[in-house]
Design an enzyme around this catalytic site. Structure first.
Site, PDB file in Angstrom:
ATOM      1  N   ASN A   2       3.935   0.696   6.525  1.00 29.13           N
ATOM      2  CA  ASN A   2       4.185   0.220   5.218  1.00 29.13           C
ATOM      3  C   ASN A   2       4.570  -1.362   5.549  1.00 29.13           C
ATOM      4  O   ASN A   2       4.571  -1.855   6.844  1.00 29.13           O
ATOM      5  CB  ASN A   2       5.594   1.029   4.954  1.00 29.13           C
ATOM      6  CG  ASN A   2       5.988   0.567   3.525  1.00 29.13           C
ATOM      7  OD1 ASN A   2       5.311   0.587   2.603  1.00 29.13           O
ATOM      8  ND2 ASN A   2       7.322   0.395   3.075  1.00 29.13           N
ATOM      9  N   ARG A  46      -0.891  -5.477  -6.091  1.00 21.63           N
ATOM     10  CA  ARG A  46      -0.570  -5.227  -4.518  1.00 21.63           C
ATOM     11  C   ARG A  46       0.185  -3.862  -4.797  1.00 21.63           C
ATOM     12  O   ARG A  46       0.649  -3.545  -5.723  1.00 21.63           O
ATOM     13  CB  ARG A  46       0.298  -6.320  -3.811  1.00 21.63           C
ATOM     14  CG  ARG A  46       1.075  -7.449  -4.515  1.00 21.63           C
ATOM     15  CD  ARG A  46       2.369  -6.530  -5.322  1.00 21.63           C
ATOM     16  NE  ARG A  46       3.121  -5.941  -4.036  1.00 21.63           N
ATOM     17  CZ  ARG A  46       3.855  -4.920  -4.340  1.00 21.63           C
ATOM     18  NH1 ARG A  46       3.981  -4.374  -5.417  1.00 21.63           N
ATOM     19  NH2 ARG A  46       4.379  -4.358  -3.192  1.00 21.63           N
ATOM     20  N   GLY A  47       0.331  -3.456  -3.696  1.00 19.70           N
ATOM     21  CA  GLY A  47       0.945  -2.281  -3.630  1.00 19.70           C
ATOM     22  C   GLY A  47      -0.028  -1.311  -3.268  1.00 19.70           C
ATOM     23  O   GLY A  47      -1.099  -1.297  -4.255  1.00 19.70           O
ATOM     24  N   ASP A  94       1.468   2.526   2.843  1.00 18.42           N
ATOM     25  CA  ASP A  94      -0.056   1.920   2.637  1.00 18.42           C
ATOM     26  C   ASP A  94      -0.920   2.868   3.334  1.00 18.42           C
ATOM     27  O   ASP A  94      -1.956   2.938   2.853  1.00 18.42           O
ATOM     28  CB  ASP A  94       0.202   0.581   3.179  1.00 18.42           C
ATOM     29  CG  ASP A  94       0.814  -0.471   2.480  1.00 18.42           C
ATOM     30  OD1 ASP A  94       1.991  -0.462   2.354  1.00 18.42           O
ATOM     31  OD2 ASP A  94       0.188  -0.934   1.445  1.00 18.42           O
TER      32      ASP A  94
HETATM   33  O1  MRU Z   1       1.629  -6.403   1.010  1.00 22.15           O
HETATM   34  P1  MRU Z   1       1.916  -5.727  -0.225  1.00 22.15           P
HETATM   35  O2  MRU Z   1       3.138  -6.171  -1.262  1.00 22.15           O
HETATM   36  O3  MRU Z   1       1.050  -4.764  -0.912  1.00 22.15           O
HETATM   37  O4  MRU Z   1       2.973  -4.185   0.434  1.00 22.15           O
HETATM   38  C1  MRU Z   1       3.273  -3.221  -0.364  1.00 22.15           C
HETATM   39  C2  MRU Z   1       3.828  -2.245   0.223  1.00 22.15           C
HETATM   40  O5  MRU Z   1       4.120  -2.276   1.421  1.00 22.15           O
HETATM   41  C3  MRU Z   1       4.378  -0.875  -0.374  1.00 22.15           C
HETATM   42  O6  MRU Z   1       5.539  -0.525  -0.099  1.00 22.15           O
HETATM   43  C4  MRU Z   1       3.483   0.196  -0.429  1.00 22.15           C
HETATM   44  O7  MRU Z   1       2.037  -0.445  -0.668  1.00 22.15           O
HETATM   45  C5  MRU Z   1       3.760   1.126  -1.213  1.00 22.15           C
HETATM   46  S1  MRU Z   1       3.650   1.074  -2.930  1.00 22.15           S
HETATM   47  C6  MRU Z   1       3.890   2.228  -3.986  1.00 22.15           C
END
Ligand code: MRU
Length: 346
Positions: A247, A46-47, A237
């Protein structure tokens, strides 16, 4: 500690299963595109940047089993898998960016042999990963110019090594500051409902020797009022063409709090997270996740099983609450609409 979110070695694909952290560090082998889809959907990987890298390598796996008798058949199988992967998560634009980039490479080389195209797909996925490392390093360098020794930084969710191929985005300047012997004090929101801040950000910063203090999300206002943080650094995101930023849910709350307390609020991310096709945040698709994530939040039932639940995974911070967007190409300041346009036209 070497953490590698997506690892492709000797033709085999592994992802670091972040759902198992902090209790165990496990790499899981991805045997096919379906494994990759499930790993992305279940947040094992994820991220935004890491999702893009994982999707690119998923297409490498796809190319290995696609029909190879003609380009047309090969491309039909490839497109089917591409479209399937595109349905894994809707918000992080890096997923679509990486899938489209591989697709463009295939089309550009359609007159070559299929075995050559397969090698090119693999090379493009490797490039996406290497570029992610370079972009994060550059984001770190630009972000570092905002830091002074002894500063406190508040961050949300995980935009660190565990969300990228190295360094992270929001967290990258903090690692570079550490390399240079600066002392930065990080406050990490635990980030309900899935606790990426507690399980991942606190984990990676703590194990890297960064001065990190974990707080519950509802403590951020108090931390700001106490003047323990001088800036907020968050990842992203998807950034719309006017700077509105999606985000992790709760980011918007922080931006409002930061404005009230007169604390600069920075978004850090690669240009691959900026979606110039989306004019403003209202057009960003926001993922809604299973109610179980809230009702059984901590491995036990914490609410009536049938209660109504609203569980958006992301929110959109309006551009007027953002002080700057730190990319690998530099720090973009308001007016974002004009300055992002300039950046992409250069
Ligand atoms: O649901 P997730 O854990 O994928 O959400 C991730 C985020 O919101 C992060 O802040 C974003 O993807 C940036 S990662 C460098």
């Amino acid at each position: 500690m070497e953490l590698n979110t997506v690892k492709y070695e000797n033709g085999e694909l592994y992802i670091l299963d972040t759902t198992k952290l902090p209790s165990s560090l496990e790499y899981v082998k991805m045997n096919n595109v379906e494994d990759c889809f499930n790993a992305i959907r279940a947040l094992k990987v994820r991220g935004a940047p890491a999702i893009g890298v994982a999707a690119a390598y998923a297409l490498v796996l796809s190319s290995k089993v696609a029909r190879k008798t003609s380009f047309q058949e090969f491309y039909e199988d490839f497109r089917k898998d591409k479209e399937y992967l595109a349905k894994s998560r809707p918000t992080a634009v890096n997923l679509f960016w990486a899938l489209d980039r591989i697709d463009a490479k295939v089309i550009e080389n359609k007159d070559r042999s299929i075995s050559e195209i397969c090698k090119l797909i693999e090379r493009e996925a490797d490039l996406i990963k290497q570029e992610d490392i370079m972009m994060c390093r550059k984001i770190g360098e630009h972000g570092l110019t905002l830091l002074k020794d002894g500063m406190g930084i508040l961050t949300h969710c995980n935009a660190g090594v565990l969300a990228t191929s190295k360094y992270g985005t929001a967290v990258a300047p903090i690692y570079l500051a550490k390399e240079r012997g600066m002392n930065i004090k990080v406050f990490a929101d635990e980030t309900r409902p899935l606790l990426q801040g507690a399980r991942l950000t606190a984990y990676e910063l703590y194990h890297s020797g960064v001065d990190v203090t974990l707080i519950c999300d509802n403590m951020a206002a108090t931390v700001m009022k106490n003047k323990w943080v001088q800036a907020v650094f968050v990842g992203c995101d998807r950034v719309a063409a006017n700077g509105d930023t999606a985000n992790k849910i709760g980011t918007y709350n922080l931006a409002v709090l930061a404005k009230y307390h007169n604390i600069p609020f920075y978004v850090l991310g690669p240009t691959s997270t900026i979606d110039m096709n989306i004019p403003d945040g209202s057009a960003i698709p926001i993922e809604e996740r299973d109610k179980k994530e809230i009702i059984f939040g901590f491995g036990c039932q914490t609410a009536p099983e049938d209660v109504n639940v609203y569980n958006p995974a992301f929110d959109v911070t309006p551009n007027e609450l953002i002080t700057g967007i730190v990319t690998e190409k530099g720090i973009i300041k308001p007016p974002f609409k004009e300055n992002l346009k300039k950046l992409f036209n250069e």
